[in-house]
Each structure stands twice: as C-alpha cells, then as structure tokens.
Design an enzyme around this catalytic site. Sequence first.
Site, PDB file in Angstrom:
ATOM      1  N   HIS A 115     111.223  49.401  28.718  1.00 48.34           N
ATOM      2  CA  HIS A 115     110.024  48.864  29.371  1.00 48.34           C
ATOM      3  C   HIS A 115     108.941  49.928  29.491  1.00 48.34           C
ATOM      4  CE1 HIS A 115     112.147  45.135  30.445  1.00 48.34           C
ATOM      5  NE2 HIS A 115     113.189  45.933  30.556  1.00 48.34           N
TER       6      HIS A 115
ATOM      7  N   GLY B 196     121.437  81.521  28.733  1.00 43.76           N
ATOM      8  CA  GLY B 196     121.149  80.694  29.895  1.00 43.76           C
ATOM      9  C   GLY B 196     121.355  79.215  29.670  1.00 43.76           C
ATOM     10  N   ARG B 197     120.887  78.708  28.526  1.00 40.60           N
ATOM     11  CA  ARG B 197     120.988  77.263  28.274  1.00 40.60           C
ATOM     12  C   ARG B 197     122.383  76.856  27.808  1.00 40.60           C
ATOM     13  NH1 ARG B 197     117.675  80.024  25.130  1.00 40.60           N
ATOM     14  NH2 ARG B 197     117.928  80.115  22.871  1.00 40.60           N
TER      15      ARG B 197
ATOM     16  N   GLU C 227     114.279  75.259  23.187  1.00 39.04           N
ATOM     17  CA  GLU C 227     114.280  76.699  23.431  1.00 39.04           C
ATOM     18  C   GLU C 227     115.118  77.421  22.379  1.00 39.04           C
ATOM     19  OE1 GLU C 227     113.807  78.450  27.580  1.00 39.04           O
ATOM     20  OE2 GLU C 227     115.894  78.991  27.144  1.00 39.04           O
TER      21      GLU C 227
ATOM     22  N   LYS D   1     106.327  85.074  31.013  1.00 35.18           N
ATOM     23  CA  LYS D   1     106.741  85.820  32.203  1.00 35.18           C
ATOM     24  C   LYS D   1     105.921  87.104  32.350  1.00 35.18           C
ATOM     25  CE  LYS D   1     111.590  84.293  32.259  1.00 35.18           C
ATOM     26  NZ  LYS D   1     112.998  84.729  32.110  1.00 35.18           N
TER      27      LYS D   1
ATOM     28  N   GLU E 297     110.694  83.122  40.133  1.00 42.54           N
ATOM     29  CA  GLU E 297     110.744  81.777  40.716  1.00 42.54           C
ATOM     30  C   GLU E 297     111.965  81.621  41.620  1.00 42.54           C
ATOM     31  OE1 GLU E 297     108.994  81.429  36.489  1.00 42.54           O
ATOM     32  OE2 GLU E 297     110.703  82.438  37.456  1.00 42.54           O
TER      33      GLU E 297
ATOM     34  N   LYS F 236     120.844  85.996  36.865  1.00 44.61           N
ATOM     35  CA  LYS F 236     121.654  87.063  36.277  1.00 44.61           C
ATOM     36  C   LYS F 236     121.201  88.435  36.783  1.00 44.61           C
ATOM     37  CE  LYS F 236     123.041  86.954  31.932  1.00 44.61           C
ATOM     38  NZ  LYS F 236     123.074  87.077  30.446  1.00 44.61           N
TER      39      LYS F 236
END
Length: 549
Positions: free
Chosen positions: A383, A266-267, A352, A511, A211, A205
């Site tokens: 399993h 964001g999510r 979050e 951050k 990152e 954004k």
Amino acid sequence: MNPAQSPAWAALAAQAEKWSSLHLREVFAQDPARAERYVADAAGIELDYSKNRIDNETLALLQQLAVDTGVKARIDAMFAGEKINNTEDRAVLHVALRNRANTPVLVDGHDVMPDVNAVLTRMFAFADKVRSGEWKGRTGRAITDIVNIGIGGSDLGPLMVCEALKPYGHERLSMHFVSNVDGAQIIQTLKKLDPETTLFVIASKTFTTIETLTNANSARAWFLASGASEADIAKHFVAVSTNGPKVSAFGISTDNMFGFWDWVGGRYSLWSAIGLPIALYLGPDNFKALLEGAHAIDQHFRTAPFEKNLPVLMGLIGVWYANFLASPSVVIAPYNQNMHRLPAYLQQLDMESNGKGVRRDGEKVEYKTGPIIWGEPGINGQHAYFQLLHQGTHLIPLDFILALDQADLDPTHHAVLISSCLAQSAALMRGKTADEARAELTKAGVSGEKLEQLVKHKTFEGNRPSNMLVLDALDPKHLGALIALYEHKVFVQGAVWGINSYDQWGVELGKQLASGIQNALKTGSGEDDYDASTQRLIKLARNRLTTKR
C-alpha cells in the site's frame, strides 16, 4: 581478475540483449519445470529463484564469472583466517564467532576459538544472572529494562534480532535501543524508565564513538540525578568494548566489560559480545540457536557446489541485475511484522560493505558495484511503494521473505499474509496484458472510449523479477541462518567485483569532518577550513545554539 575482462562478462552482456525481448510469463509457459529446477535449500531455508530473468545458460555464465574472479579461493581464504581485509590488514572472521563445531581457526598462528568461547561463557553467565533476578540494582530490585546504547552495527544487529524474536523474549525484561545523537531519542527513552531497575549496555569498541558516548553520558547523568552514587554505576552500566581505562573512568567495572577483536567488523558483530542484549533478552539457549543457524549456512556456503549454493546463487543473480540489466536497487520485503527492522539492518550490511568505487588493488572500478537496498514489511509496502514496482520505470528485483511458522502465529492472519506474499510475487512476474484489462473492464460494464482509455492505465508490463525465501519457521535458528545467508551473498558480490567488502573509509571521512565542525560550533575557530555553504550553515547553527544556551 577484473570481472569485466572475463570472457563470461562479454557473454553475459549478450545474454542481457536476449532477455530484453523475453517475458517471464512466456518463459514459464514454455518451461514450467523451471519452478522445480530453480530451487535450492539449506538450513531450513528454501530459495525459489525461478521468477528471475535467467535460464540455464545465464546461470552457467554467472558461475563461470565466479570461477574466473576467484570466488572459491576468497571463501577459503576467509575461513582460513587470512587477512582478506587488505586495506586494514585484518582477518574477517565473524564465521569464527558462530563456529559451533569448535574446530581451530587460526589468525597469525593463534587459535581464536578459546577466546571466542571464553567471551560467550562470560556473556551467558551474566545474562543468566540478570534474567534470573540474581543481578540486583542499587536498591536491591531486579532489572526490568535494558537500554542498549550504540550506533551502526552496535545497534542495528541487536535491535533487529530482538524485534524479530520478540516471542522468545524474557517476560520481565523490556528492551530499548538508543543510537541517534539527537537528544530526543535518549530523553524520550529515559522518561519511561525507573533508574532503580534499568541496566545500560554501552557498546563502543574504542569507547570514544562520539554519538554513543554523548548518549551514554546523558544516561549516566540521568542515573546519578536519581540519587545514585558513583559507586552505583557499576550495578547499572556494563560495556561492550576493548578500552579498559576509558570504561573504568566512566565508572563501569572491567569485570563487566565484554570484549571482541579487530577481525570482527561492526556490521558483522551481532554474533560477538555486541550481541549481549540478544543474550539478555532471549537467553543463552536461544543465542546459541542463533549461532547454530548461522553456522549451518557457513558450512553450506563453504562446501556446496555453486549451482546449489544459496549465497552464491543470490550473489550472482544480484550481479546479473546490477551489471547487465541496469537495475540500481533491490527491495527487501519480509512478510512478517517482527522482521520490520531487517531491511534497515541489510542496508548497512550491503551498502557499507559493497558501496565502493575502488578495487582491492587500488584501481578504479569500471562497472557498477553495490546496489541500493531498501524496503519494509511487504504487507505494508503493498500500500506504499509497490505501485512503483508494478508500473514504474525502474527495474527493481525483490527478495520476498516468508516464514511458514512462527511462535505467535494466528492461522487466520497468517493465511492472509501468505496469500498476499505469493500474489505479489506472481503479479509482478505475470503483469496484466491489454487484452486481459479490456476483458476485465468489459465484464464490469465499461465500454467505448472510456474503456480504451482505462485499458492503458490498467495494463501491467509484468516481467518484474523476484526471489522467494521461505523459512520453515521464524525462530532463533532460522533467523541466524537467514542473516548469515545475506552476509555471504554480500561477500560473493564483493569477491566478483574485486572490492574489499570489509572497510568503510567513506564513513570515516564524515567522522573526521564532524569533529572539526563541532569545534567550530563551540568556539567559532576553524570555519575557514570549510566551503562557503558549510561556513554559512555553521554560523547559522552557532547563533541558534548560542541563544538556546
């Protein structure tokens, strides 16, 4: 209202005492009709919640708790564009992004729908150019590989959807997703690609996310090293961002910059321009179907009574386990390999959003909030972690997710998959009594002391709860509905707990500290700002990095 001050809260605590001596096997034997009664459906998804430690009284109290905590008013406020994200003074309008009815949605008196539709139109036009081959790389060749570079919601949502709907993907296009700043991911991804036919989508954004920009600059350097010029960047890089100057400085034309708004978290952003990789891979029509499925659940959530409302039921049942039955986590078990990234996506969505210890009014909570979300495809989990679910010491509810149809269905394999899913749900609920284990061992020829010893190990307590979510099909429309269902389930729980599900200050703290540590690694200054352990680790890492340089 503080939920713990609701009369329903105290009554639910008493209900929990009652359920400590009840077993679901016995409950089903006494009331087999619960299998038909505790079912709800919407938008091609059926929720069977009958294998939960609940009865009519429990459900009535949970619904009263929702009334007392103002869940309906919060729902109405979100859809009305009110600024329910109070710590950031923002509306929360991912529902506007998939508002296929195109009814006005106002934020500060401004109808956002024309803006939403304009971005979708630009996205779809660009996607059509790439998919048709009209969009060419610098040497005139069509795009064959698309690399999305983002992190968090800018990665997990598009990645999950593209994986889940692979059968609907364009036959010429291969999708790649890079999020980890560990150079291994970008290096290994680029090794497989041809710079002449690769398109990068840089999703940030602000266009400042460390990152994402680190990976984007590595991709840019790789592209230029192939013999491309700075001018060629515009043919191979596009941006999902709102920062035009930084996008231009990178070399991307702002004509190929797709924006979104501060009311898109964001999510919750895969429905926005962040979903550009989805539109590129699946095509505009399938992206629209994804939006339509979500919109169908939005309408259901907004209008259905609580007793038939899928997100409300799931949210309240989750509150029941977290706050009254001391259950610390929830397993997501999709019985479909294509949905293998769904648990990771839901981890961010839920944890979050509701991993908060402070109420909206600033008061510290006095009860448990967001549970730990984990899991992987159920058939593999059988399993791996299912042993703990069956015989471990933790009470962990599950969401089984099963699609009755899918584009790449093989009837033989699918029958095994379905039977495994239903068997696990039944086994967790039923368990196995000591008498059943003894009879089974006796029939196998085991006797005496060995038999009695093995009985203890082969006894399953059962009474382990689960939801069963059955999709008519795994296709764009039903996947959109499923994602929206979980979004609203998270909303309901946040509303009951009185927390703001739409900020993430804990993420921001990490951050802030990372920026200072990065400077300390480079220059050695600022080490004293940190604790002794972190100082030692900075020195250790700086010495190693220095020798590598």
